[in-house]
Design an enzyme around this catalytic site. Structure first.
Site, mmCIF file in Angstrom:
data_model
loop_
_atom_site.group_PDB
_atom_site.id
_atom_site.type_symbol
_atom_site.label_atom_id
_atom_site.label_comp_id
_atom_site.label_asym_id
_atom_site.label_seq_id
_atom_site.Cartn_x
_atom_site.Cartn_y
_atom_site.Cartn_z
ATOM 1 N N GLU A 30 0.880 -1.163 0.000
ATOM 2 C CA GLU A 30 0.000 0.000 0.000
ATOM 3 C C GLU A 30 0.923 1.220 0.000
ATOM 4 O O GLU A 30 1.850 1.281 0.818
ATOM 5 C CB GLU A 30 -0.867 0.026 1.271
ATOM 6 C CG GLU A 30 -1.829 1.204 1.262
ATOM 7 C CD GLU A 30 -2.582 1.399 2.583
ATOM 8 O OE1 GLU A 30 -2.205 0.790 3.595
ATOM 9 O OE2 GLU A 30 -3.554 2.189 2.573
ATOM 10 N N ARG A 260 4.979 -12.923 9.366
ATOM 11 C CA ARG A 260 5.790 -11.752 9.045
ATOM 12 C C ARG A 260 7.075 -11.765 9.860
ATOM 13 O O ARG A 260 7.184 -12.434 10.888
ATOM 14 C CB ARG A 260 5.009 -10.479 9.316
ATOM 15 C CG ARG A 260 4.506 -10.349 10.751
ATOM 16 C CD ARG A 260 4.266 -8.908 11.177
ATOM 17 N NE ARG A 260 3.974 -8.014 10.085
ATOM 18 C CZ ARG A 260 2.763 -7.569 9.757
ATOM 19 N NH1 ARG A 260 1.725 -7.944 10.470
ATOM 20 N NH2 ARG A 260 2.581 -6.747 8.759
ATOM 21 N N LYS A 270 4.547 0.153 10.830
ATOM 22 C CA LYS A 270 4.612 1.467 10.186
ATOM 23 C C LYS A 270 4.280 2.558 11.193
ATOM 24 O O LYS A 270 4.867 3.634 11.176
ATOM 25 C CB LYS A 270 3.602 1.531 9.033
ATOM 26 C CG LYS A 270 4.145 1.011 7.715
ATOM 27 C CD LYS A 270 3.108 1.163 6.604
ATOM 28 C CE LYS A 270 3.487 0.316 5.403
ATOM 29 N NZ LYS A 270 2.390 0.178 4.439
#
Length: 557
Positions: A30, A260, A270
């Site tokens: 994204e 992950r 983030k």
RNA sequence: UGGGGCGUCGCCAAGCGGAAAGGCAUCAGCCUUUGGAGCUGACAUUCGCAGGUUCGAAUCCUGCCGCCCCAGCCA
């Protein structure tokens, strides 16, 4: 690429002749932030798996939320993927390129009675959804006629309704134990310009709707994502089964989840990385202490080392935190083979060699890389006054200290054996400010007399020839191994994660090295020229230290 | 007290009924004009726990225990 459970699935699919032997993956960032080493794992996986199986990997920006995304991230993401060594050719796609097709798919669902326009407010939707243990309630708008739904959905697109007033929802099962199946929102109204489609749209598909169908449009065979999307897989499959996308091809994509990456002594979300940047704890997204690709690149990490790391950590479904020592090992191993050796004194201590002729300069031959003789040699100047590392001298050395001390001999790399005769100290502070030594002219490197054994070899630099430099030493950003489990991760920031040494002395051969040039500073570590360098002063980042036996003995590690 | 995922050495991770790969880290020794690099060796009688099936189980069954994720019109 080493075996992993996803490769096993692909191998099996290939064996069964699924997808006509085709393999197509995608990396779907994204555009709302910078890529970090966790993304590198996904990039290596997706591009690597495609490559290993004779397939291709698309780059696809998942840009379905104009309020959070920005073009400025698109370029940095592309740059990072390219820098890591992967190529998407002409297959750079955007979910926003498919908005028209996705809209048609939504119409399809409405016509089939499988989607409806819902007038519930966000708060009401939440109430109606139920809880983890109680089923939800059906929306009062659930059984509108197809005609009404069609009309309303068209008017949503036409911009007749304000943000949040209506949504398009899938008609699935409000009693499902999986919350994602309780009539999930497919479209929402957002009156905001999109970075690519401008003001063409005021309704935007959700991730849940756009992702599987974008995969279908691109005929992705294996849609690899992280564990938290496992709960969404039934919805992914529902859309794949209930939408007719056959005009794009026969492949029904399937989603596969993996764990992950987490790394010790850093954070990866983030949100947290953004906080570090915005509150000024680091200098930016490319601060060399950041786990971002941009940060690692500036620090001096090589793409080869990062790819190697991503292979070594493996792929599985277990939540884990990889020891950052493995990443460090990977750069060391890569740079050991590639980086030219050079001598740099970080904390200079002046040494006068009393019996060396005043104005004499000898240009001594030095190997650029003992691991690779083909990298050749260079000449380094030797003269009467040199600098050595302050740490390489102790007036009262402890037991295992092999370096220079009063009366002791050491070898100077590529030069002579010297003995420390006298120590000059600052009268008030007691600080050692200068050493007087004598050299043995018969011990010049390469000469027959050079064979004499001494305990250790020091790096040094000729005072008259050295060029000044700033060197930035980095340590872990966080003190604890897993700052994520702390109430306040910011309280765990390492106050000594950056140390600037402003008066370092480096051998003249490095003069003019452009940013990005990597060296091994003998006995100290690998360093990389930072873009902050000027013609007057080079600035270096320490990428990683060398393994240091003495630090271990001295307990300073 | 719902659903999904996961538990193999300090950290990753193979293993898929025939009896614990590998890497990192660590320790010991050799070697070395980088206390680097390199080389050699050590490092899980045991696979979350408890039962069961089997000649044989980390692998199959049952029951516990623990950790992670899900109630955004984020992705």
């Amino acid at each position: 690429m080493p075996e992993n459970f996803i490769q096993d699935i692909i191998t099996e699919d290939l064996k069964e002749g699924k997808y006509g032997g085709r393999v197509r993956t995608r990396f779907p960032p994204e555009p709302n932030g910078y890529l970090h080493i966790g993304h590198a794992k996904s990039i290596c996986l997706n591009f690597g798996l495609a490559q290993a199986n004779g397939g291709l990997c698309n780059l696809r920006f998942d840009d379905t939320n104009p309020t959070k995304e920005d073009v400025k991230y698109v370029e940095s993401i592309k740059e990072d993927v390219r820098w890591l060594g992967f190529d998407w050719d002409d297959r750079c796609y955007y979910a926003s390129d498919y908005f028209e097709e996705l809209y048609e798919f939504a119409i399809q669902l409405i016509k089939a009675g499988k989607a409806y326009v819902c007038d519930l407010s966000p708060e009401e939707i939440k109430e109606y959804r139920g809880t983890l243990t109680e089923p939800g309630k059906e929306s009062p708008y659930r059984n509108r006629s197809v005609e009404e739904n069609l009309d309303l959905f068209r008017r949503m697109r036409a911009g007749e309704f304000p943000n949040g007033s209506r949504t398009l929802r899938a008609k699935i099962d409000m009693a499902s134990p999986n919350l994602n199946m309780r009539d999930p929102v497919l479209y929402r109204i957002i009156h905001a310009p999109h970075h690519r489609t401008g003001d063409k749209w005021c309704i935007y598909p959700t991730y849940d709707f756009a992702h599987p169908l974008s995969d279908a449009i691109e005929q992705i065979t294996h849609s690899i994502c992280t564990l938290e999307f496992a709960d969404h897989r039934p919805l992914y499959d529902w859309l794949i089964e209930n939408v007719d996308f056959s005009k794009f091809g026969p492949v029904k994509p399937k989603q596969i989840e993996f764990a992950r990456l987490n790394l010790t002594h850093t954070v990866m979300s983030k949100r947290k990385l953004r906080q570090l940047v915005e509150r000024g704890y680091v200098s930016g997204w490319d601060d060399p202490r950041m786990p971002t690709i941009a940060g690692l690149r500036r620090r001096g990490y090589t793409p080869e080392a990062i790819r190697d790391f991503c292979e070594r950590i493996g792929v599985a479904k277990r939540n884990s935190i990889v020891d950052i020592a493995l990443l460090e090992h990977c750069v060391r191993e890569d740079l050991n083979k590639r980086a030219p050796r050079v001598m740099a004194v970080l904390r200079p201590l002046r040494v006068v060699i009393d019996n060396y002729p005043d104005d004499q300069v000898e240009w001594l031959e030095a190997e650029n890389n003992p691991e690779k003789p083909e990298m050749g040699t260079r000449r380094v100047p030797f003269s009467k006054v040199i600098y050595i590392e302050q740490d390489d001298f102790m007036e009262n050395p402890p037991k295992k200290f092999y370096r220079l001390a009063p009366g002791r001999e050491v070898r100077l790399k590529n030069a002579y054996i010297i003995r420390c005769d006298r120590v000059v100290k600052d009268e008030r502070t007691g600080q050692v400010i200068e050493l007087h030594c004598s050299y043995d002219p018969n011990t010049k490197s390469g000469s027959p007399g050079a064979n004499r054994k001494v305990k250790v070899t020091l790096h040094w630099v000729s005072a008259a020839h050295a060029i000044p430099a700033e060197v930035r030493l980095y340590d872990y950003l966080f003190l604890s191994e897993n700052p994520d489990e702390l109430e306040d991760f910011l309280s765990d920031l390492n106050p000594n994660s950056l140390q600037r040494l402003e008066s370092c002395m480096i051998e003249p051969s490095v003069a003019g090295a452009p940013p990005g040039t990597r060296y091994q500073f003998l006995r100290q570590g690998y360093f990389c020229v930072d873009p902050d360098s000027t013609p007057e002063k080079l600035v270096f980042n320490r990428i990683v230290t060398l393994k240091d036996e003495w630090a271990k003995v001295a307990g300073t590690r």
